[in-house]
Design a protein around this motif. Sequence first.
Motif, PDB file in Angstrom:
ATOM      1  N   VAL A 261       0.964  -1.238   0.087  1.00 38.65           N
ATOM      2  CA  VAL A 261      -0.082   0.122  -0.046  1.00 38.65           C
ATOM      3  C   VAL A 261       0.876   1.314   0.075  1.00 38.65           C
ATOM      4  CG1 VAL A 261      -1.982  -0.974   1.142  1.00 38.65           C
ATOM      5  CG2 VAL A 261      -0.132   0.034   2.462  1.00 38.65           C
ATOM      6  N   GLY A 262       2.260   0.994  -0.107  1.00 39.81           N
ATOM      7  CA  GLY A 262       3.039   2.302  -0.138  1.00 39.81           C
ATOM      8  C   GLY A 262       3.042   3.002  -1.403  1.00 39.81           C
ATOM      9  N   GLY A 263       2.624   4.274  -1.389  1.00 38.75           N
ATOM     10  CA  GLY A 263       2.663   5.048  -2.500  1.00 38.75           C
ATOM     11  C   GLY A 263       3.655   6.385  -2.528  1.00 38.75           C
ATOM     12  N   ALA A 264       3.486   7.197  -3.426  1.00 37.50           N
ATOM     13  CA  ALA A 264       4.090   8.544  -3.469  1.00 37.50           C
ATOM     14  C   ALA A 264       3.373   9.621  -2.460  1.00 37.50           C
ATOM     15  CB  ALA A 264       3.907   9.072  -4.852  1.00 37.50           C
ATOM     16  N   LEU A 265       4.147  10.328  -1.993  1.00 37.84           N
ATOM     17  CA  LEU A 265       3.789  11.475  -0.993  1.00 37.84           C
ATOM     18  C   LEU A 265       3.256  12.688  -1.733  1.00 37.84           C
ATOM     19  CD1 LEU A 265       6.369  11.110   1.794  1.00 37.84           C
ATOM     20  CD2 LEU A 265       4.359   9.766   1.533  1.00 37.84           C
ATOM     21  N   GLY A 266       1.889  12.940  -1.756  1.00 35.27           N
ATOM     22  CA  GLY A 266       1.572  14.270  -2.407  1.00 35.27           C
ATOM     23  C   GLY A 266       1.435  13.853  -3.761  1.00 35.27           C
ATOM     24  N   GLU A 267       1.925  14.769  -4.617  1.00 38.80           N
ATOM     25  CA  GLU A 267       1.910  14.640  -6.052  1.00 38.80           C
ATOM     26  C   GLU A 267       3.170  13.837  -6.368  1.00 38.80           C
ATOM     27  OE1 GLU A 267       1.484  18.259  -7.854  1.00 38.80           O
ATOM     28  OE2 GLU A 267      -0.614  19.000  -7.231  1.00 38.80           O
ATOM     29  N   GLY A 268       4.206  13.752  -5.694  1.00 36.83           N
ATOM     30  CA  GLY A 268       5.266  12.852  -5.903  1.00 36.83           C
ATOM     31  C   GLY A 268       6.361  13.556  -6.605  1.00 36.83           C
ATOM     32  N   GLN A 269       5.980  14.836  -6.956  1.00 42.55           N
ATOM     33  CA  GLN A 269       6.827  15.622  -8.000  1.00 42.55           C
ATOM     34  C   GLN A 269       8.290  16.132  -7.288  1.00 42.55           C
ATOM     35  OE1 GLN A 269       6.637  15.115 -11.299  1.00 42.55           O
ATOM     36  NE2 GLN A 269       5.066  13.935 -10.560  1.00 42.55           N
ATOM     37  N   GLN A 270       8.346  16.211  -6.073  1.00 49.07           N
ATOM     38  CA  GLN A 270       9.394  16.770  -5.047  1.00 49.07           C
ATOM     39  C   GLN A 270      10.454  15.809  -5.433  1.00 49.07           C
ATOM     40  OE1 GLN A 270       6.570  15.505  -4.063  1.00 49.07           O
ATOM     41  NE2 GLN A 270       6.964  14.308  -2.122  1.00 49.07           N
ATOM     42  N   TRP A 271      11.805  16.442  -5.456  1.00 49.83           N
ATOM     43  CA  TRP A 271      12.717  15.887  -5.428  1.00 49.83           C
ATOM     44  C   TRP A 271      13.458  15.599  -4.148  1.00 49.83           C
ATOM     45  CZ3 TRP A 271      15.405  14.336  -9.882  1.00 49.83           C
ATOM     46  CH2 TRP A 271      14.800  15.033 -11.050  1.00 49.83           C
ATOM     47  N   MET A 272      14.170  14.101  -4.051  1.00 48.81           N
ATOM     48  CA  MET A 272      14.650  13.545  -2.970  1.00 48.81           C
ATOM     49  C   MET A 272      16.210  13.442  -3.071  1.00 48.81           C
ATOM     50  SD  MET A 272      11.781  10.620  -1.986  1.00 48.81           S
ATOM     51  CE  MET A 272      12.298  10.150  -0.358  1.00 48.81           C
ATOM     52  N   SER A 273      17.044  13.772  -2.251  1.00 53.57           N
ATOM     53  CA  SER A 273      18.202  13.582  -2.203  1.00 53.57           C
ATOM     54  C   SER A 273      18.509  12.395  -1.232  1.00 53.57           C
ATOM     55  CB  SER A 273      19.088  14.764  -1.622  1.00 53.57           C
ATOM     56  OG  SER A 273      18.979  16.077  -2.575  1.00 53.57           O
ATOM     57  N   TRP A 274      19.098  11.332  -1.590  1.00 52.87           N
ATOM     58  CA  TRP A 274      19.330  10.030  -0.942  1.00 52.87           C
ATOM     59  C   TRP A 274      20.745   9.822  -0.847  1.00 52.87           C
ATOM     60  CZ3 TRP A 274      21.477   6.080  -3.115  1.00 52.87           C
ATOM     61  CH2 TRP A 274      21.451   6.131  -4.790  1.00 52.87           C
ATOM     62  N   ILE A 275      21.041   8.658   0.114  1.00 55.15           N
ATOM     63  CA  ILE A 275      22.379   8.286   0.002  1.00 55.15           C
ATOM     64  C   ILE A 275      22.502   6.904   0.654  1.00 55.15           C
ATOM     65  CG2 ILE A 275      23.184   9.420   2.132  1.00 55.15           C
ATOM     66  CD1 ILE A 275      26.013   9.836   0.868  1.00 55.15           C
ATOM     67  N   HIS A 276      23.232   5.934   0.243  1.00 55.99           N
ATOM     68  CA  HIS A 276      23.294   4.934   0.794  1.00 55.99           C
ATOM     69  C   HIS A 276      24.315   4.774   2.205  1.00 55.99           C
ATOM     70  CE1 HIS A 276      24.716   0.492   1.347  1.00 55.99           C
ATOM     71  NE2 HIS A 276      23.663   0.240   0.602  1.00 55.99           N
ATOM     72  N   ILE A 277      23.971   3.922   3.036  1.00 57.15           N
ATOM     73  CA  ILE A 277      24.715   3.911   4.575  1.00 57.15           C
ATOM     74  C   ILE A 277      26.156   3.896   4.388  1.00 57.15           C
ATOM     75  CG2 ILE A 277      24.252   1.624   4.916  1.00 57.15           C
ATOM     76  CD1 ILE A 277      24.570   4.169   7.532  1.00 57.15           C
ATOM     77  N   LYS A 278      26.622   3.144   3.092  1.00 52.90           N
ATOM     78  CA  LYS A 278      28.118   2.876   2.993  1.00 52.90           C
ATOM     79  C   LYS A 278      28.550   4.226   2.581  1.00 52.90           C
ATOM     80  CE  LYS A 278      31.138  -0.574   0.853  1.00 52.90           C
ATOM     81  NZ  LYS A 278      31.214  -1.621  -0.156  1.00 52.90           N
ATOM     82  N   ASP A 279      27.990   4.736   1.662  1.00 53.84           N
ATOM     83  CA  ASP A 279      28.620   6.209   1.027  1.00 53.84           C
ATOM     84  C   ASP A 279      28.603   7.333   2.177  1.00 53.84           C
ATOM     85  OD1 ASP A 279      29.362   5.571  -1.347  1.00 53.84           O
ATOM     86  OD2 ASP A 279      27.577   5.200  -2.254  1.00 53.84           O
ATOM     87  N   ILE A 280      27.500   7.342   2.901  1.00 55.50           N
ATOM     88  CA  ILE A 280      27.634   8.412   3.975  1.00 55.50           C
ATOM     89  C   ILE A 280      28.529   8.298   5.060  1.00 55.50           C
ATOM     90  CG2 ILE A 280      25.745   7.583   5.730  1.00 55.50           C
ATOM     91  CD1 ILE A 280      26.335  11.487   4.581  1.00 55.50           C
ATOM     92  N   VAL A 281      28.735   7.011   5.595  1.00 51.71           N
ATOM     93  CA  VAL A 281      29.811   6.641   6.207  1.00 51.71           C
ATOM     94  C   VAL A 281      31.170   6.971   5.754  1.00 51.71           C
ATOM     95  CG1 VAL A 281      31.244   4.537   7.391  1.00 51.71           C
ATOM     96  CG2 VAL A 281      28.425   4.818   7.564  1.00 51.71           C
ATOM     97  N   GLY A 282      31.451   6.423   4.363  1.00 50.99           N
ATOM     98  CA  GLY A 282      32.507   6.674   3.759  1.00 50.99           C
ATOM     99  C   GLY A 282      33.113   8.258   3.542  1.00 50.99           C
TER     100      GLY A 282
END
Length: 452
Positions: free
Chosen positions: A183-204
């Motif tokens: 049941v997981g879906g987009a939040l709002g209209e879903g057009q907002q940009w998300m800046s993500w990072i994998h745990i291995k990279d933020i540690v690095g």
Amino acid sequence: MRILITGATGLLGREIGKVLAEKGHHLLVVSRNLAKAREVLPFPCEIIVGDLNEGPLKDARLKTVEAVINLMGETVVERWNEEKKERIYNSRVIGTRNLVASLPTDIKTFVSGSAIGYYGNCGSEFLYEEHNAGKDFLAKLCVDWEAEVEKAPGRKVCIRTGLVLSRYGGALDEMLFPFRAGVGGALGEGQQWMSWIHIKDIVGLFVFALENSKAHGPINGCAPLPVTNKEFSQTLAEAVGRSLGPSVPHMVLKLIYGETADVILSSIRGSAEKAEALGYEFHFHELKEALNEICAPFKAGEDVFLAEQFLPEPPEKVFPFFQDANNLEKITPPTLNFHIEKVSSPEITQGTLIDYRLKIHGIPARWKTEIDEWQPPYKFVDTQRFGPYRFWHHTHEFRPFCGGTLMVDRVRYRLPLGYLGWILGAKFVKKDVQNIFSFRRNYISTMGGAES
């Protein structure tokens, strides 16, 4: 180098601490709770007990610190009220101010967390470190936080961290249930940009900033390829083997999160160009690759749990404690009424069968487990042959680490009754498993290590 870490018991702090300890650094940790720190920190360190929200610390060991990794901060993504916002602000801004006041004036390097929320809602614009700050609460918090970091001596770096993706906690942990439920879906209209990072990279990236003398000032802690929320949601649904559910309207988010909903829906398209120009090489550039790596067990229908604990003795001295089946009773919470009924061999070895009984929330249950891998003193695996789970596979590792042992418990399990059983019981069972291993770590930490 003598490095002080704040926020070390959190997801990021534990991982950074392990990397730095393995590199040979001497670590000091500030914690308000000595017992918790001893229980959960998976690396050797000196623990300085104190609360930086209350004022500077006077411990003499602080005068020997050469570098700092500053990760302290109250959880942000939950419904805010004025009291909660004050705690969020003080834990970062006042805490950092007091930390700087606690340190000697010859610190070489001060690397601090910040947040990609520094920029506020900026639509589809690419955001570089020199971009102006936003105007909302989180943006102003980051401005004040970084201003306190600037008062520290030595070289200063602020990592403006994006959404950290990890299999074992953090923001993704909160998202997984609705997506795994379909049941997981987009939040709002879903057009907002998300800046993500994998745990291995933020540690690095934190370790890179500490070691690279050319790194200074703010650095965006996000992967090179940000995505829209709709793309993130679709990729996450595919990674867990489900279809994308309906979008969550802004009004619903507002009802659940209040003011925090505006932060959740902020569009922040961070650039990783500065990190890459400095020489940091990302392990995960694309979201699909990152989420597939993290979510592989979930797609297979399994839940996973990880617990780590550092013990000052080598594996040869730790392992014998686990060779005696009777010690299983000692490290199991009394509320489970755990009793061994039969062991097929005098000492645990490969092929040993163990029968025991217990009570799960007062309901009697029987369990038979088989030791199907036995590699003393470094590893053994037990698998449920009969019991309350559809599948239970527990890997115990005893890794030589920094002169002692990093004890790693990795559990994969499936609940009975298929999808219905998972929907009804997943969160309760997860909490039960967490409590069992918390008891175990606490028992072993108060022993000062495993008994032989």
